[in-house]
Design an enzyme around this catalytic site. Structure first.
Site, PDB file in Angstrom:
ATOM      1  N   HIS A 168      89.006 -29.146 -37.413  1.00 28.03           N
ATOM      2  CA  HIS A 168      88.574 -30.532 -37.267  1.00 28.03           C
ATOM      3  C   HIS A 168      89.388 -31.109 -36.112  1.00 28.03           C
ATOM      4  O   HIS A 168      90.594 -30.837 -36.018  1.00 28.03           O
ATOM      5  CB  HIS A 168      88.851 -31.311 -38.553  1.00 28.03           C
ATOM      6  CG  HIS A 168      88.187 -30.713 -39.760  1.00 28.03           C
ATOM      7  ND1 HIS A 168      86.932 -31.082 -40.175  1.00 28.03           N
ATOM      8  CD2 HIS A 168      88.590 -29.738 -40.619  1.00 28.03           C
ATOM      9  CE1 HIS A 168      86.601 -30.381 -41.252  1.00 28.03           C
ATOM     10  NE2 HIS A 168      87.583 -29.547 -41.534  1.00 28.03           N
ATOM     11  N   HIS A 217      91.650 -25.399 -41.251  1.00 27.28           N
ATOM     12  CA  HIS A 217      91.501 -25.086 -42.673  1.00 27.28           C
ATOM     13  C   HIS A 217      91.183 -23.614 -42.848  1.00 27.28           C
ATOM     14  O   HIS A 217      90.242 -23.104 -42.235  1.00 27.28           O
ATOM     15  CB  HIS A 217      90.385 -25.936 -43.296  1.00 27.28           C
ATOM     16  CG  HIS A 217      90.741 -27.377 -43.372  1.00 27.28           C
ATOM     17  ND1 HIS A 217      89.796 -28.384 -43.328  1.00 27.28           N
ATOM     18  CD2 HIS A 217      91.942 -27.989 -43.463  1.00 27.28           C
ATOM     19  CE1 HIS A 217      90.400 -29.551 -43.403  1.00 27.28           C
ATOM     20  NE2 HIS A 217      91.711 -29.339 -43.493  1.00 27.28           N
ATOM     21  N   HIS A 247      88.241 -22.778 -40.046  1.00 25.18           N
ATOM     22  CA  HIS A 247      87.523 -23.674 -39.137  1.00 25.18           C
ATOM     23  C   HIS A 247      88.460 -24.819 -38.778  1.00 25.18           C
ATOM     24  O   HIS A 247      89.562 -24.915 -39.312  1.00 25.18           O
ATOM     25  CB  HIS A 247      86.235 -24.195 -39.810  1.00 25.18           C
ATOM     26  CG  HIS A 247      86.536 -24.992 -41.022  1.00 25.18           C
ATOM     27  ND1 HIS A 247      86.603 -24.436 -42.293  1.00 25.18           N
ATOM     28  CD2 HIS A 247      86.859 -26.294 -41.172  1.00 25.18           C
ATOM     29  CE1 HIS A 247      86.945 -25.380 -43.151  1.00 25.18           C
ATOM     30  NE2 HIS A 247      87.117 -26.509 -42.500  1.00 25.18           N
ATOM     31  N   HIS A 277      78.880 -28.251 -37.237  1.00 25.69           N
ATOM     32  CA  HIS A 277      79.872 -29.198 -37.774  1.00 25.69           C
ATOM     33  C   HIS A 277      81.282 -28.798 -37.406  1.00 25.69           C
ATOM     34  O   HIS A 277      82.204 -29.603 -37.474  1.00 25.69           O
ATOM     35  CB  HIS A 277      79.771 -29.244 -39.302  1.00 25.69           C
ATOM     36  CG  HIS A 277      78.398 -29.531 -39.788  1.00 25.69           C
ATOM     37  ND1 HIS A 277      77.674 -28.633 -40.555  1.00 25.69           N
ATOM     38  CD2 HIS A 277      77.586 -30.602 -39.614  1.00 25.69           C
ATOM     39  CE1 HIS A 277      76.495 -29.155 -40.838  1.00 25.69           C
ATOM     40  NE2 HIS A 277      76.421 -30.335 -40.277  1.00 25.69           N
ATOM     41  N   THR A 304      85.630 -31.315 -47.662  1.00 28.09           N
ATOM     42  CA  THR A 304      85.601 -32.570 -46.892  1.00 28.09           C
ATOM     43  C   THR A 304      84.262 -32.724 -46.163  1.00 28.09           C
ATOM     44  O   THR A 304      84.088 -33.646 -45.356  1.00 28.09           O
ATOM     45  CB  THR A 304      86.730 -32.626 -45.852  1.00 28.09           C
ATOM     46  OG1 THR A 304      86.478 -31.630 -44.842  1.00 28.09           O
ATOM     47  CG2 THR A 304      88.080 -32.402 -46.505  1.00 28.09           C
ATOM     48  N   THR A 305      83.332 -31.799 -46.456  1.00 23.14           N
ATOM     49  CA  THR A 305      81.976 -31.930 -45.910  1.00 23.14           C
ATOM     50  C   THR A 305      81.002 -31.866 -47.084  1.00 23.14           C
ATOM     51  O   THR A 305      81.346 -31.333 -48.140  1.00 23.14           O
ATOM     52  CB  THR A 305      81.628 -30.756 -44.969  1.00 23.14           C
ATOM     53  OG1 THR A 305      81.715 -29.542 -45.746  1.00 23.14           O
ATOM     54  CG2 THR A 305      82.566 -30.678 -43.796  1.00 23.14           C
TER      55      THR A 305
HETATM   56  N1  LIG Z   1      86.925 -28.959 -44.737  1.00 23.58           N
HETATM   57  S1  LIG Z   1      86.366 -27.890 -45.775  1.00 23.58           S
HETATM   58  O1  LIG Z   1      86.053 -28.558 -47.008  1.00 23.58           O
HETATM   59  O2  LIG Z   1      87.344 -26.807 -45.905  1.00 23.58           O
HETATM   60  C1  LIG Z   1      84.905 -27.189 -45.125  1.00 23.58           C
HETATM   61  C2  LIG Z   1      84.330 -27.631 -43.940  1.00 23.58           C
HETATM   62  F1  LIG Z   1      84.858 -28.644 -43.244  1.00 23.58           F
HETATM   63  C3  LIG Z   1      83.209 -26.999 -43.405  1.00 23.58           C
HETATM   64  F2  LIG Z   1      82.692 -27.453 -42.231  1.00 23.58           F
HETATM   65  C4  LIG Z   1      82.631 -25.935 -44.034  1.00 23.58           C
HETATM   66  S2  LIG Z   1      81.255 -25.135 -43.292  1.00 23.58           S
HETATM   67  O3  LIG Z   1      81.714 -24.675 -42.003  1.00 23.58           O
HETATM   68  O4  LIG Z   1      80.755 -24.118 -44.145  1.00 23.58           O
HETATM   69  C5  LIG Z   1      79.975 -26.310 -42.959  1.00 23.58           C
HETATM   70  C6  LIG Z   1      79.650 -27.122 -44.141  1.00 23.58           C
HETATM   71  O5  LIG Z   1      79.762 -26.499 -45.349  1.00 23.58           O
HETATM   72  C7  LIG Z   1      83.156 -25.499 -45.252  1.00 23.58           C
HETATM   73  N2  LIG Z   1      82.503 -24.462 -45.859  1.00 23.58           N
HETATM   74  C8  LIG Z   1      82.770 -23.937 -47.162  1.00 23.58           C
HETATM   75  C9  LIG Z   1      82.259 -24.835 -48.247  1.00 23.58           C
HETATM   76  C10 LIG Z   1      80.747 -24.818 -48.262  1.00 23.58           C
HETATM   77  C11 LIG Z   1      80.217 -23.456 -48.570  1.00 23.58           C
HETATM   78  C12 LIG Z   1      80.953 -22.357 -47.881  1.00 23.58           C
HETATM   79  C13 LIG Z   1      80.427 -21.064 -47.841  1.00 23.58           C
HETATM   80  C14 LIG Z   1      81.104 -20.021 -47.187  1.00 23.58           C
HETATM   81  C15 LIG Z   1      82.325 -20.284 -46.552  1.00 23.58           C
HETATM   82  C16 LIG Z   1      82.861 -21.567 -46.566  1.00 23.58           C
HETATM   83  C17 LIG Z   1      82.201 -22.561 -47.265  1.00 23.58           C
HETATM   84  C18 LIG Z   1      84.309 -26.121 -45.779  1.00 23.58           C
HETATM   85  F3  LIG Z   1      84.870 -25.670 -46.907  1.00 23.58           F
HETATM   86 ZN   LIG Z   2      87.770 -28.322 -43.102  1.00 20.60          ZN
END
Ligand SMILES: NS(=O)(=O)c1c(F)c(F)c(S(=O)(=O)CCO)c(N[C@H]2CCCc3ccccc32)c1F
Ligand SMILES: [Zn+2]
Length: 263
Positions: free
Chosen positions: A93, A117, A91, A66, A198-199
């Protein structure tokens, strides 16, 4: 996570069928409409600690299918919020090579080329991000708009390794670097609101801080990010390019978006 996508049958309009919070309140991202923003003189400049990592530390760079994700050590943290929020990962977008606009948050409907982010969790109250991710005060994410312009040497510290994680679930170790250099110069001007991941699973657990000023990367750097990665595994017969990985703006409802700047 599950097999959700940004487009097609498992796209964002279907997320709420498997992830109920995605259809709930306090969702992110949102559009920052300047006439609805409220200036708050009490919003302090963001202060980050230990972002200048030593080069003999190593970070994990990975393709989640993703996004491209860089793991961060929890001794990095934000010190200017009501609780200590320790870093977990950063990460991105982005759009695509043809559509150079892929930020999640927008300003008066204007979308930037991309958005970074930096995800942190409330380490005063929770032992790790998995315990924090679904709590109302669990996460704090720093959002940085990305626009195309000058070459950015800080981003190249890991962009140059991106061809090692072309396919989903690939991971490599990269030398650590000064993560502060990825943020804009001014950390005192930002948008602030209560929102969500946002995911999927879209938990409404995020205190959002989106900096007003974008950072720039060169067109070449942007195209490398937008064209190098696949959402599919290396062994999959059908390759699925990883681009356009941004959720559309959600309803603000009666949430107040604060800003730390006046003009
Ligand atoms: N846009 S966003 O909301 O910031 C955002 C993302 F867009 C995003 F792709 C991720 S992901 O890469 O983990 C793939 C999907 O969860 C996260 N992960 C977070 C939340 C989920 C659990 C977790 C566990 C350990 C580290 C990070 C995270 C995410 F927070
Ligand atoms: Zn993000």
């Amino acid at each position: 996570g599950g097999k959700w996508t940004y487009n097609g049958p498992d796209g964002e309009h279907d997320w709420s069928s498997k992830y109920p919070f995605c259809g709930g309140a306090f969702q992110s991202p949102i559009d920052f409409q300047t006439q609805l923003l409220r200036y708050d003189p009490n919003l302090p400049p963001i202060q980050v600690q230990n972002y200048n990592l030593s080069t003999n530390e190593q970070l994990t760079l990975g393709n989640t299918g993703h996004s491209v994700l860089l793991s961060l050590p929890s001794h990095m943290y934000i010190s200017s919020l009501p609780h200590r929020y320790s870093a977990a990962q950063l990460h991105f977008h982005w759009g695509s090579s043809s559509l150079l606009t892929g930020s999640e948050h927008t300003v008066n409907g204007n979308r930037f080329a991309g958005e970074m982010h930096v995800v942190h969790f409330n380490s005063d109250k929770y032992p790790n991000i998995s315990m924090a991710v679904d709590k109302h005060d669990g996460l704090a994410v720093l959002g940085v708009f990305i626009e195309i312009g000058e070459f950015n040497p800080a981003f190249d510290k890991f962009f140059k390794y991106i061809n090692g994680i072309k396919y989903r679930d690939q991971k490599i170790q990269v030398p650590a670097f000064n993560v502060r250099a990825l943020l804009p110069a001014r950390l005192d001007e930002y948008y602030r609101y209560d929102g969500s991941l946002t995911t999927p699973p879209c938990y409404p657990s995020v205190l959002w801080t989106v900096f007003r000023k974008p950072v720039t990367i060169s067109r070449k750097q942007f195209l490398a990010l937008a064209t190098a990665l696949y959402a599919s595994h290396a062994q999959d017969s059908a390759t699925v390019p990883l681009h356009g990985n941004y959720r559309k703006p959600q309803l603000t409802d009666n949430r107040v978006v604060l800003v730390s700047f006046k003009d």
